[in-house]
Motif scaffolding. Structure first.
Motif, PDB file in Angstrom:
ATOM      1  N   GLU A  77       0.826  -1.200   0.000  1.00 16.06           N
ATOM      2  CA  GLU A  77       0.000   0.000   0.000  1.00 16.06           C
ATOM      3  C   GLU A  77       0.871   1.265   0.000  1.00 16.06           C
ATOM      4  O   GLU A  77       0.577   2.225  -0.720  1.00 16.06           O
ATOM      5  CB  GLU A  77      -0.931   0.010   1.211  1.00 16.06           C
ATOM      6  N   LEU A  78       1.923   1.261   0.796  1.00 12.73           N
ATOM      7  CA  LEU A  78       2.818   2.420   0.805  1.00 12.73           C
ATOM      8  C   LEU A  78       3.546   2.569  -0.525  1.00 12.73           C
ATOM      9  O   LEU A  78       3.751   3.680  -1.017  1.00 12.73           O
ATOM     10  CB  LEU A  78       3.816   2.301   1.953  1.00 12.73           C
ATOM     11  N   ARG A  79       3.947   1.446  -1.126  1.00 12.17           N
ATOM     12  CA  ARG A  79       4.623   1.523  -2.423  1.00 12.17           C
ATOM     13  C   ARG A  79       3.666   1.992  -3.511  1.00 12.17           C
ATOM     14  O   ARG A  79       4.063   2.715  -4.438  1.00 12.17           O
ATOM     15  CB  ARG A  79       5.243   0.167  -2.774  1.00 12.17           C
ATOM     16  N   ALA A  80       2.395   1.603  -3.412  1.00 14.52           N
ATOM     17  CA  ALA A  80       1.416   2.059  -4.392  1.00 14.52           C
ATOM     18  C   ALA A  80       1.217   3.570  -4.314  1.00 14.52           C
ATOM     19  O   ALA A  80       1.056   4.252  -5.337  1.00 14.52           O
ATOM     20  CB  ALA A  80       0.084   1.343  -4.177  1.00 14.52           C
ATOM     21  N   ARG A  81       1.261   4.118  -3.106  1.00 14.78           N
ATOM     22  CA  ARG A  81       1.104   5.561  -2.957  1.00 14.78           C
ATOM     23  C   ARG A  81       2.314   6.313  -3.500  1.00 14.78           C
ATOM     24  O   ARG A  81       2.219   7.483  -3.878  1.00 14.78           O
ATOM     25  CB  ARG A  81       0.845   5.906  -1.491  1.00 14.78           C
ATOM     26  N   LEU A  82       3.451   5.655  -3.536  1.00  8.85           N
ATOM     27  CA  LEU A  82       4.660   6.259  -4.095  1.00  8.85           C
ATOM     28  C   LEU A  82       4.488   6.576  -5.570  1.00  8.85           C
ATOM     29  O   LEU A  82       4.958   7.605  -6.062  1.00  8.85           O
ATOM     30  CB  LEU A  82       5.840   5.301  -3.883  1.00  8.85           C
ATOM     31  N   VAL A  83       3.814   5.691  -6.294  1.00  5.20           N
ATOM     32  CA  VAL A  83       3.665   5.874  -7.750  1.00  5.20           C
ATOM     33  C   VAL A  83       2.254   6.298  -8.141  1.00  5.20           C
ATOM     34  O   VAL A  83       1.975   6.473  -9.325  1.00  5.20           O
ATOM     35  CB  VAL A  83       4.063   4.581  -8.503  1.00  5.20           C
ATOM     36  N   GLY A  84       1.355   6.449  -7.165  1.00  2.67           N
ATOM     37  CA  GLY A  84       0.000   6.894  -7.478  1.00  2.67           C
ATOM     38  C   GLY A  84      -0.015   8.348  -7.932  1.00  2.67           C
ATOM     39  O   GLY A  84       0.776   9.172  -7.452  1.00  2.67           O
ATOM     40  N   ASP A  85      -0.930   8.660  -8.840  1.00  2.00           N
ATOM     41  CA  ASP A  85      -0.997  10.022  -9.384  1.00  2.00           C
ATOM     42  C   ASP A  85      -2.452  10.403  -9.644  1.00  2.00           C
ATOM     43  O   ASP A  85      -2.850  10.644 -10.784  1.00  2.00           O
ATOM     44  CB  ASP A  85      -0.173  10.097 -10.676  1.00  2.00           C
ATOM     45  N   PRO A  86      -3.265  10.488  -8.594  1.00  2.00           N
ATOM     46  CA  PRO A  86      -4.683  10.813  -8.813  1.00  2.00           C
ATOM     47  C   PRO A  86      -4.840  12.233  -9.339  1.00  2.00           C
ATOM     48  O   PRO A  86      -4.159  13.160  -8.872  1.00  2.00           O
ATOM     49  CB  PRO A  86      -5.296  10.672  -7.412  1.00  2.00           C
TER      50      PRO A  86
END
Length: 414
Positions: free
Chosen positions: A194-203
């Protein structure tokens, strides 16, 4: 250890009450929950680590969460409870709920074998009274386009690739992040998907007028040596384009890769300025710049550290030189840490900590000891400010022994 007003109780928040947990934090920080964001930015606090104070009416009155982190320290690493998502409903303030939550967090960390806690302070005046010390600083730069860099051998042989930032790059980005900061205290990895997903997330809701994020990699053949995410915002003035390029994060494995990465980022078409992410105060970029004067620098406190199990925390790190010093530590929250401790380190920096009845060389609060823990603060400077007491020679010995060759920093906010 924790105390609450009558009718209030501490609860571990189950997954089915996650939205209520989030609502309290949204109220505390005046933000609006956006379901579209959650499609690409998963909720990061793990089940079992969402904790709250429940009011007499059965509603959650205050919340906090934690992450299981591995905190790099000089010469090693230590399990760390990362305190996060701390919030009290506006209509529940001034009832001691925050104090109770910090005590609960400390108890749970010790039960899990986490001898250190860390956090980013939304309001720095709050956490010092609970024994957290400001252990690192970071610097953000606003640089003019084409800011000149000193040459580095091997930079010109590397190639640059640009593409849209995609969720599939999370593991690549995190792997290079870990490798780039392997010797820097505070450089914590993101320990969950989940933390790694937020690293590359771009909403889109978070872009604030910037384009969809781009990923730039610096390569030696197929080997990725540096990586960064950036986005540009268009603006036009009387003389033409005045774009801003904002770099979200950046990591490089060596000097040639860092030079090639920033040479590219500092010369993007249409831009007039480039905004850096949080950098260590001794980041290579600061040394590579030919002229720092046109660069605006904003220094801020970075990660805050709290020692929970003093001997376990101190023996997890190495010292920079041999040491023999007696500390008299005060700790009103955790009496087990208080009293006199003898710190003895050999020439290899292996530290032993034991109780002693010998007179103290240095007297300090656990807050200042936490600030010194990562090696980026000075006991001598604290002494000059009246925050630590001891003879100058003893303060100097403690400062040089606990110092880190690289300035500590955590490059992401948790």
């Amino acid at each position: 250890m924790s105390t609450l007003p009558d009718g209030y109780r501490t609860v571990v928040v189950p997954p089915e009450r996650r939205d209520e947990f989030r609502e309290v934090d949204d109220l505390a920080f005046a933000v609006t929950h956006d379901p579209e964001v959650e499609k690409v930015m998963p909720f990061p606090v793990p089940d079992g680590r969402m904790v709250a104070v429940e009011g007499p009416d059965g509603r959650l009155a205050a919340v906090h969460g934690s992450y299981q982190l591995d905190l790099p320290v000089p010469g090693g690493q230590v399990p760390c409870g990362g305190l996060t998502w701390v919030g009290v409903r506006p209509d529940q303030r001034r009832r001691g709920l925050l104090t109770s939550m910090v005590r609960t967090h400390v108890e749970r960390c010790l039960e899990r074998g986490e001898p250190v806690s860390a956090l980013f302070a939304a309001e720095p005046a709050i956490y010092g009274r609970f024994g957290y010390g400001s252990a690192a600083d970071d610097v953000r730069l606003t640089l003019p386009r084409r800011a000149a860099l000193r040459p580095v051998a091997g930079s010109d042989a590397l190639t640059v690739h640009v593409e849209r930032l995609e969720a599939s790059y999370a593991d690549l980005v995190e792997d290079l992040h870990r490798r780039a900061g392997r010797r820097r205290p505070g450089w914590m990895p993101r320990t969950t998907p989940e933390l790694r997903a937020r690293l590359v997330g771009d909403p889109p809701a978070w872009r604030q007028g910037y384009e969809a994020a781009l990923l730039v990699t610096v390569r030696d053949g197929d080997d990725v040596r540096a990586i960064a995410a950036f986005a540009r915002k268009d603006a036009w003035g009387e003389a033409g384009p005045e774009y801003t390029a904002k770099v979200r994060w950046a990591s490089a494995l060596d000097a040639p890769a860092a030079h090639r990465l920033w040479s590219f980022l500092l010369d993007l078409d249409l831009t007039t300025k480039v905004e850096s992410p949080m950098l260590a105060v001794d980041d290579p970029l600061l040394h590579l710049l030919v002229d720092l004067r046109p660069t605006r620098r904003r220094v801020s406190d970075n990660v805050w550290v709290r020692l929970l199990d003093l001997p376990a925390a101190l023996t997890a790190r190495r010292t920079a030189r041999a040491l023999d010093v007696v500390l008299d530590v005060t700790d009103t929250l955790l009496p087990a840490n208080a009293g006199t401790w003898r710190l003895v380190a050999d020439d290899d920096g292996v530290l032993e900590v034991s109780r002693t009845s010998e007179p103290a060389d240095v007297r300090l609060d656990v807050r200042e000891l936490g600030a010194l823990y990562l090696g980026g603060r000075s006991a001598t400077a604290f002494g000059a400010a009246g925050l630590v007491q001891g003879e100058a020679a003893a303060l100097d010995r403690l400062t040089t022994a606990l110092a880190s060759p690289l300035a500590p920093v955590c490059p992401w906010v948790f």
